[in-house]
Design a protein around this motif. Structure first.
Motif, PDB file in Angstrom:
ATOM      1  N   GLY A   1       0.786  -1.223   0.000  1.00 15.88           N
ATOM      2  CA  GLY A   1       0.000   0.000   0.000  1.00 15.88           C
ATOM      3  C   GLY A   1       0.815   1.268   0.000  1.00 15.88           C
ATOM      4  N   GLY A   2       2.086   1.191  -0.387  1.00 18.85           N
ATOM      5  CA  GLY A   2       2.938   2.367  -0.439  1.00 18.85           C
ATOM      6  C   GLY A   2       3.744   2.612   0.814  1.00 18.85           C
ATOM      7  N   ALA A   3       3.658   1.718   1.807  1.00 17.35           N
ATOM      8  CA  ALA A   3       4.486   1.865   3.005  1.00 17.35           C
ATOM      9  C   ALA A   3       5.963   1.754   2.645  1.00 17.35           C
ATOM     10  CB  ALA A   3       4.111   0.815   4.047  1.00 17.35           C
ATOM     11  N   THR A   4       6.288   0.876   1.690  1.00 20.68           N
ATOM     12  CA  THR A   4       7.654   0.755   1.170  1.00 20.68           C
ATOM     13  C   THR A   4       7.593   0.623  -0.343  1.00 20.68           C
ATOM     14  OG1 THR A   4       7.679  -1.660   1.387  1.00 20.68           O
ATOM     15  CG2 THR A   4       8.488  -0.364   3.263  1.00 20.68           C
ATOM     16  N   TRP A   5       8.660   1.073  -1.004  1.00 20.09           N
ATOM     17  CA  TRP A   5       8.758   0.999  -2.463  1.00 20.09           C
ATOM     18  C   TRP A   5      10.102   0.384  -2.836  1.00 20.09           C
ATOM     19  CZ3 TRP A   5       4.924   2.485  -5.874  1.00 20.09           C
ATOM     20  CH2 TRP A   5       3.861   3.219  -5.331  1.00 20.09           C
ATOM     21  N   THR A   6      10.099  -0.336  -3.960  1.00 18.98           N
ATOM     22  CA  THR A   6      11.324  -0.899  -4.520  1.00 18.98           C
ATOM     23  C   THR A   6      11.494  -0.391  -5.943  1.00 18.98           C
ATOM     24  OG1 THR A   6      11.087  -2.920  -3.212  1.00 18.98           O
ATOM     25  CG2 THR A   6      12.571  -3.014  -5.113  1.00 18.98           C
ATOM     26  N   GLU A   7      12.633   0.203  -6.228  1.00 22.28           N
ATOM     27  CA  GLU A   7      12.933   0.603  -7.604  1.00 22.28           C
ATOM     28  C   GLU A   7      13.304  -0.644  -8.389  1.00 22.28           C
ATOM     29  OE1 GLU A   7      16.590   2.779  -9.685  1.00 22.28           O
ATOM     30  OE2 GLU A   7      15.411   4.171  -8.442  1.00 22.28           O
ATOM     31  N   THR A   8      12.525  -0.955  -9.417  1.00 25.94           N
ATOM     32  CA  THR A   8      12.745  -2.193 -10.166  1.00 25.94           C
ATOM     33  C   THR A   8      13.339  -1.955 -11.546  1.00 25.94           C
ATOM     34  OG1 THR A   8      10.456  -2.124 -10.960  1.00 25.94           O
ATOM     35  CG2 THR A   8      10.885  -3.363  -8.940  1.00 25.94           C
TER      36      THR A   8
ATOM     37  N   VAL B   1      10.382  -0.871 -26.140  1.00 27.60           N
ATOM     38  CA  VAL B   1       9.383  -1.410 -25.219  1.00 27.60           C
ATOM     39  C   VAL B   1      10.074  -2.271 -24.173  1.00 27.60           C
ATOM     40  CG1 VAL B   1       7.337  -2.875 -24.999  1.00 27.60           C
ATOM     41  CG2 VAL B   1       7.591  -1.380 -26.994  1.00 27.60           C
ATOM     42  N   LEU B   2       9.761  -1.999 -22.903  1.00 29.07           N
ATOM     43  CA  LEU B   2      10.173  -2.855 -21.795  1.00 29.07           C
ATOM     44  C   LEU B   2       9.082  -3.871 -21.509  1.00 29.07           C
ATOM     45  CD1 LEU B   2      11.463  -0.452 -18.984  1.00 29.07           C
ATOM     46  CD2 LEU B   2      12.859  -1.952 -20.407  1.00 29.07           C
ATOM     47  N   ALA B   3       9.461  -5.006 -20.946  1.00 27.25           N
ATOM     48  CA  ALA B   3       8.472  -6.018 -20.571  1.00 27.25           C
ATOM     49  C   ALA B   3       8.802  -6.580 -19.197  1.00 27.25           C
ATOM     50  CB  ALA B   3       8.420  -7.140 -21.593  1.00 27.25           C
ATOM     51  N   THR B   4       7.756  -6.978 -18.486  1.00 19.07           N
ATOM     52  CA  THR B   4       7.907  -7.688 -17.227  1.00 19.07           C
ATOM     53  C   THR B   4       7.037  -8.927 -17.256  1.00 19.07           C
ATOM     54  OG1 THR B   4       7.678  -7.572 -14.810  1.00 19.07           O
ATOM     55  CG2 THR B   4       6.082  -6.330 -16.109  1.00 19.07           C
ATOM     56  N   ARG B   5       7.515  -9.990 -16.608  1.00 12.64           N
ATOM     57  CA  ARG B   5       6.746 -11.238 -16.488  1.00 12.64           C
ATOM     58  C   ARG B   5       6.459 -11.581 -15.037  1.00 12.64           C
ATOM     59  NH1 ARG B   5      10.521 -12.865 -20.728  1.00 12.64           N
ATOM     60  NH2 ARG B   5      11.862 -13.743 -19.092  1.00 12.64           N
ATOM     61  N   ASP B   6       6.832 -10.669 -14.129  1.00 13.72           N
ATOM     62  CA  ASP B   6       6.666 -10.955 -12.708  1.00 13.72           C
ATOM     63  C   ASP B   6       6.004  -9.795 -11.965  1.00 13.72           C
ATOM     64  OD1 ASP B   6       8.714  -9.111 -12.702  1.00 13.72           O
ATOM     65  OD2 ASP B   6      10.272 -10.534 -12.095  1.00 13.72           O
ATOM     66  N   GLY B   7       5.063  -9.155 -12.621  1.00 15.28           N
ATOM     67  CA  GLY B   7       4.302  -8.108 -11.962  1.00 15.28           C
ATOM     68  C   GLY B   7       5.050  -6.817 -11.738  1.00 15.28           C
ATOM     69  N   GLY B   8       6.138  -6.595 -12.482  1.00 12.46           N
ATOM     70  CA  GLY B   8       6.901  -5.368 -12.340  1.00 12.46           C
ATOM     71  C   GLY B   8       8.066  -5.451 -11.394  1.00 12.46           C
ATOM     72  N   ARG B   9       8.413  -6.657 -10.931  1.00 18.13           N
ATOM     73  CA  ARG B   9       9.574  -6.813 -10.054  1.00 18.13           C
ATOM     74  C   ARG B   9      10.875  -6.754 -10.830  1.00 18.13           C
ATOM     75  NH1 ARG B   9       5.569 -10.264  -8.410  1.00 18.13           N
ATOM     76  NH2 ARG B   9       4.816 -10.007  -6.259  1.00 18.13           N
ATOM     77  N   SER B  10      10.823  -7.094 -12.117  1.00 15.18           N
ATOM     78  CA  SER B  10      12.003  -6.981 -12.988  1.00 15.18           C
ATOM     79  C   SER B  10      11.525  -6.669 -14.400  1.00 15.18           C
ATOM     80  CB  SER B  10      12.832  -8.278 -12.968  1.00 15.18           C
ATOM     81  OG  SER B  10      12.075  -9.368 -13.503  1.00 15.18           O
ATOM     82  N   TRP B  11      12.405  -6.030 -15.192  1.00 19.35           N
ATOM     83  CA  TRP B  11      12.055  -5.590 -16.542  1.00 19.35           C
ATOM     84  C   TRP B  11      13.196  -5.882 -17.500  1.00 19.35           C
ATOM     85  CZ3 TRP B  11       7.281  -3.202 -17.397  1.00 19.35           C
ATOM     86  CH2 TRP B  11       6.570  -2.827 -16.243  1.00 19.35           C
TER      87      TRP B  11
END
Length: 373
Positions: free
Chosen positions: A135-142, A176-186
């Protein structure tokens, strides 16, 4: 169109009533930066189109918006600001990434009240993607762009795992970038299936809607362009691996003109809106429609009267949609062929959830929800 008629038209599209918020009264302060913002007093009534402003407590511009449902929405904007509501806009919680004050956030894609991905735009390392799972308590730059030639404009998700992000052309082709894990990696997709870009062609990071899908779970993706001699729409039927492109009738021929937003209610029926974003400049033929997945586009018989940067289909209403821009909101009841202005408030983007919850956001901290009458 009178206020009563507009309210009735929207009520037919969206069934259940819901409580409305109030208008913001002051910019956010350091003391409210991590807390819910509560208004001191209502200062504006509902507009004729049914928009009711909510108390964001800030003056930043929100060009990124994600409607989860009638009660839950996310907004992303300038100065690295991310807000979230879970009570239909009565209060907004500032859940901005720590240390992100220098980021220009232009898109947010939310899966639910806890999980979301935001896009920061700009040249080189200014373009970034961040994800939260709490919910935005923590963020990770992916993702952080390291190519000075790239400039990312929009991000979209086909489902909870697969997503794409669009950059302006690099070496003559859109990236175009792509992710296969919900935006955890691109990762960057090969550009062999991407048609060449036109001289001066680019996407517009105006509303988070230059790159879109129809329904999550499908394979179709579209993105829109401007700036070149012709405004075009690109389409992929295989999740971004290969693309086709077609001209649109929305005028271009200038870096400030083109298609700024797309909206598809299914894989066949779509809308394109845009124009010239410069204040006071005319925007004729600022909307177009397609019934064949974007292979051909027809100009709206009665387009919006001015530049529009965002569009969304109204749930449960086959031919109804909204378009928004700095000078107002327009409503179509016939699938985009004719539009009529129903509100003159300034908004940059609009989004509707499957349960009928519709939201709009824009300058000076404006975020509104669509009231049912």
């Amino acid at each position: 169109m009178t206020a009563g008629l507009v309210g009735a038209a929207l009520a037919l599209s969206l069934a259940a009533p819901a409580r409305a918020g109030e208008t913001p009264t002051a910019p956010a302060t350091p003391e409210t930066a991590t807390a819910s913002v509560t208004p001191t007093a209502p200062t504006a009534p509902a507009s004729s189109a049914g928009w009711q402003l909510t108390p964001t407590g800030t003056d930043v511009r929100f060009r990124g918006l994600a409607a989860v449902d009638r009660r839950t929405a996310w907004a992303a904007g300038s100065r690295g600001t991310v807000l979230r509501t879970t009570d239909a806009g009565r209060t907004w919680r500032n859940v901005s990434p720590p240390g992100g004050e220098g980021l220009e956030l232009r898109d947010v894609e939310a899966f639910d009240a806890r999980r979301a991905v935001v896009l920061a735009i700009g040249e080189g390392e200014a373009s970034r993607l961040l994800r939260t799972e709490d919910g935005g308590a923590t963020w990770t730059e992916t993702f952080r762009n390291t190519d000075p030639r790239a400039f990312y404009d929009c991000v979209t998700f086909l489902d909870r795992r697969h997503g794409l992000a669009l950059s302006d052309p690099v070496d003559g082709r859109f990236r175009v970038l792509a992710t296969r894990d919900g935006g955890r990696s691109w990762h960057v997709l090969p550009d062999s299936g991407m048609p060449p870009a036109l001289p001066g062609e680019a996407g517009f990071a105006a509303s988070g809607q230059c790159l879109i899908t129809a329904d999550r779970g499908g394979n179709d993706v579209w993105f829109a362009t401007g700036g070149a001699a012709t405004a075009r729409v690109f389409h992929s039927a295989d999740r971004g691996r290969t693309w086709t492109v077609t001209d649109s009738p929305v005028p271009a021929g200038d870096p400030a003109r083109g298609v700024f937003a797309l909206a598809f209610r299914d894989r066949h029926h779509g809308l394109a809106v845009g124009g010239d974003y410069r204040t006071g400049q005319p925007s004729p033929r600022a909307a177009a429609v397609t019934a064949d997945g974007g292979r051909t586009w027809t100009p709206a018989a009665t387009p919006p009267p001015a530049y529009r940067s965002g569009a969304a289909w109204l749930p449960r209403a086959k031919g109804a949609a909204l378009a928004v821009g700095p000078t107002g909101t327009d409503l179509t009841r016939d699938g985009g062929r004719t539009w009529r202005t129903v509100d003159t408030g300034s908004y940059d983007t609009v989004d509707c959830a499957p349960d009928g919850g519709c939201w709009a956001s824009g300058e000076k901290g404006r975020v509104a929800r669509l009231a049912r009458h």
